[in-house]
Design an enzyme around this catalytic site. Structure first.
Site, PDB file in Angstrom:
ATOM      1  N   LYS A   9       0.828  -1.205   0.000  1.00  0.00           N
ATOM      2  CA  LYS A   9       0.000   0.000   0.000  1.00  0.00           C
ATOM      3  C   LYS A   9       0.865   1.258   0.000  1.00  0.00           C
ATOM      4  O   LYS A   9       0.613   2.209  -0.741  1.00  0.00           O
ATOM      5  CB  LYS A   9      -0.923   0.008   1.222  1.00  0.00           C
ATOM      6  CG  LYS A   9      -2.221  -0.752   1.020  1.00  0.00           C
ATOM      7  CD  LYS A   9      -3.147  -0.554   2.197  1.00  0.00           C
ATOM      8  CE  LYS A   9      -4.489  -1.232   1.947  1.00  0.00           C
ATOM      9  NZ  LYS A   9      -5.235  -0.592   0.849  1.00  0.00           N
ATOM     10  N   LYS A  66       8.452  -8.759  15.815  1.00  0.00           N
ATOM     11  CA  LYS A  66       9.097  -9.124  17.074  1.00  0.00           C
ATOM     12  C   LYS A  66       9.345 -10.629  17.119  1.00  0.00           C
ATOM     13  O   LYS A  66       8.539 -11.414  16.624  1.00  0.00           O
ATOM     14  CB  LYS A  66       8.211  -8.732  18.263  1.00  0.00           C
ATOM     15  CG  LYS A  66       8.287  -7.261  18.669  1.00  0.00           C
ATOM     16  CD  LYS A  66       7.454  -7.024  19.916  1.00  0.00           C
ATOM     17  CE  LYS A  66       7.556  -5.587  20.383  1.00  0.00           C
ATOM     18  NZ  LYS A  66       8.894  -5.228  20.862  1.00  0.00           N
ATOM     19  N   ARG A 111       6.753  -9.503  31.601  1.00  0.00           N
ATOM     20  CA  ARG A 111       6.956  -8.230  32.297  1.00  0.00           C
ATOM     21  C   ARG A 111       5.625  -7.593  32.678  1.00  0.00           C
ATOM     22  O   ARG A 111       5.530  -6.866  33.663  1.00  0.00           O
ATOM     23  CB  ARG A 111       7.761  -7.259  31.419  1.00  0.00           C
ATOM     24  CG  ARG A 111       9.224  -7.622  31.266  1.00  0.00           C
ATOM     25  CD  ARG A 111      10.040  -6.442  30.770  1.00  0.00           C
ATOM     26  NE  ARG A 111       9.536  -5.887  29.523  1.00  0.00           N
ATOM     27  CZ  ARG A 111       9.904  -6.296  28.307  1.00  0.00           C
ATOM     28  NH1 ARG A 111      10.757  -7.296  28.188  1.00  0.00           N
ATOM     29  NH2 ARG A 111       9.406  -5.727  27.219  1.00  0.00           N
ATOM     30  N   GLU A 154       1.864  -1.668  14.005  1.00  0.00           N
ATOM     31  CA  GLU A 154       2.302  -0.347  14.466  1.00  0.00           C
ATOM     32  C   GLU A 154       3.067   0.339  13.335  1.00  0.00           C
ATOM     33  O   GLU A 154       3.932  -0.278  12.700  1.00  0.00           O
ATOM     34  CB  GLU A 154       3.209  -0.455  15.688  1.00  0.00           C
ATOM     35  CG  GLU A 154       3.654   0.922  16.178  1.00  0.00           C
ATOM     36  CD  GLU A 154       4.720   0.876  17.260  1.00  0.00           C
ATOM     37  OE1 GLU A 154       4.542   1.531  18.292  1.00  0.00           O
ATOM     38  OE2 GLU A 154       5.739   0.181  17.050  1.00  0.00           O
ATOM     39  N   GLU A 181      19.894   7.589  20.107  1.00  0.00           N
ATOM     40  CA  GLU A 181      19.375   7.523  21.468  1.00  0.00           C
ATOM     41  C   GLU A 181      19.130   6.074  21.890  1.00  0.00           C
ATOM     42  O   GLU A 181      19.407   5.682  23.019  1.00  0.00           O
ATOM     43  CB  GLU A 181      18.074   8.335  21.557  1.00  0.00           C
ATOM     44  CG  GLU A 181      17.579   8.592  22.979  1.00  0.00           C
ATOM     45  CD  GLU A 181      16.690   7.474  23.518  1.00  0.00           C
ATOM     46  OE1 GLU A 181      16.482   7.420  24.747  1.00  0.00           O
ATOM     47  OE2 GLU A 181      16.215   6.653  22.702  1.00  0.00           O
ATOM     48  N   HIS A 182      18.618   5.262  20.959  1.00  0.00           N
ATOM     49  CA  HIS A 182      18.332   3.852  21.236  1.00  0.00           C
ATOM     50  C   HIS A 182      19.621   3.099  21.574  1.00  0.00           C
ATOM     51  O   HIS A 182      19.660   2.313  22.537  1.00  0.00           O
ATOM     52  CB  HIS A 182      17.669   3.221  20.006  1.00  0.00           C
ATOM     53  CG  HIS A 182      17.266   1.794  20.196  1.00  0.00           C
ATOM     54  ND1 HIS A 182      16.164   1.401  20.922  1.00  0.00           N
ATOM     55  CD2 HIS A 182      17.836   0.637  19.748  1.00  0.00           C
ATOM     56  CE1 HIS A 182      16.063   0.083  20.915  1.00  0.00           C
ATOM     57  NE2 HIS A 182      17.071  -0.404  20.207  1.00  0.00           N
TER      58      HIS A 182
END
Length: 222
Positions: free
Chosen positions: A29, A54, A65, A148, A163-164
């Site tokens: 798309k 993932k 968690r 997402e 930053e990651h």
């Protein structure tokens, strides 16, 4: 790794296969929408698309968690970012163009929007986050899968990537002086994005005036 755990991982890999199909759908798309926009407006809002799913280990860990039982039912109910797409573009205005194109699709439902462009995180992170639901057409009928989508400029993506890496290098506890420097870098990224939009606007205005001048010249010759 014992046999039961290996079998469980294989079971989850099969379960996650439908998320690959969902990524195939959304990537197709985005390619079509980008090509159409380029044809109509002589500008491609999308510079790059990267997608990922993932791993079963990562999903199981996230459920644990959250204090939830590790089941596929809980995955579908509580984990919204199994399939992820990151879209990078040149200008902040393109972020919202891309969002509008996605939101206008009849077979895509936008479930949630988090606008970290207008409302950056305290550390300076900026991006537009969407959770969408897209149908995947299987032999037994359509399955609706959540994906997402993160949309950001190239400059924002560069900052987020750095930053990651720093975040994981310090295991989430970034020293105060580095946090300050990262925030300053985020401010520079904001300035750069704003500057690039102004330059592009000037280029567009110059081209329009140039075209008008050419038309007037043709009119005089006639």
């Amino acid at each position: 790794m014992n046999k039961d755990f290996q079998e469980r991982i294989e079971e989850w890999k099969n379960f996650l296969f439908i998320y690959k199909f969902a990524l195939d759908e959304i990537n197709t798309k985005l390619t079509i929408l980008n090509d159409e926009f380029q044809f109509v407006h002589q500008h491609n809002p999308i510079e790059h698309v990267k997608s990922r799913i993932k791993s079963p280990e990562s999903i199981m860990s996230k459920l644990q968690r959250k204090g939830l039982e590790v089941t596929t039912e809980n995955v579908e109910k509580y984990i919204k970012d199994i399939a992820g797409v990151r879209v990078t573009c040149s200008f902040t205005t393109d972020i919202y163009r891309i969002y509008d194109m996605i939101e206008s699709q009849d077979d895509i439902e936008v479930l949630s929007v988090k606008d970290y462009v207008e409302n950056p995180k305290p550390n300076g992170y900026k991006s537009l986050h969407l959770i969408i639901e897209i149908p995947v057409y299987l032999s037994k009928g359509p399955e609706f899968v959540k994906v997402e989508i993160q949309i950001r400029t190239i400059a924002m993506d560069f900052w987020a990537s750095l930053e990651h890496k720093i975040y994981y290098k310090f295991e989430g506890e970034i020293p105060g002086n580095l946090s300050t420097e990262l925030k300053e870098a985020a401010d520079i990224v904001h300035y750069l994005d704003s500057k690039m939009i102004r330059i592009m606007e000037e280029v567009t205005e110059f081209k329009e005036h140039e075209k008008e001048a050419e038309l007037r010249e043709v009119g005089v010759e006639k």
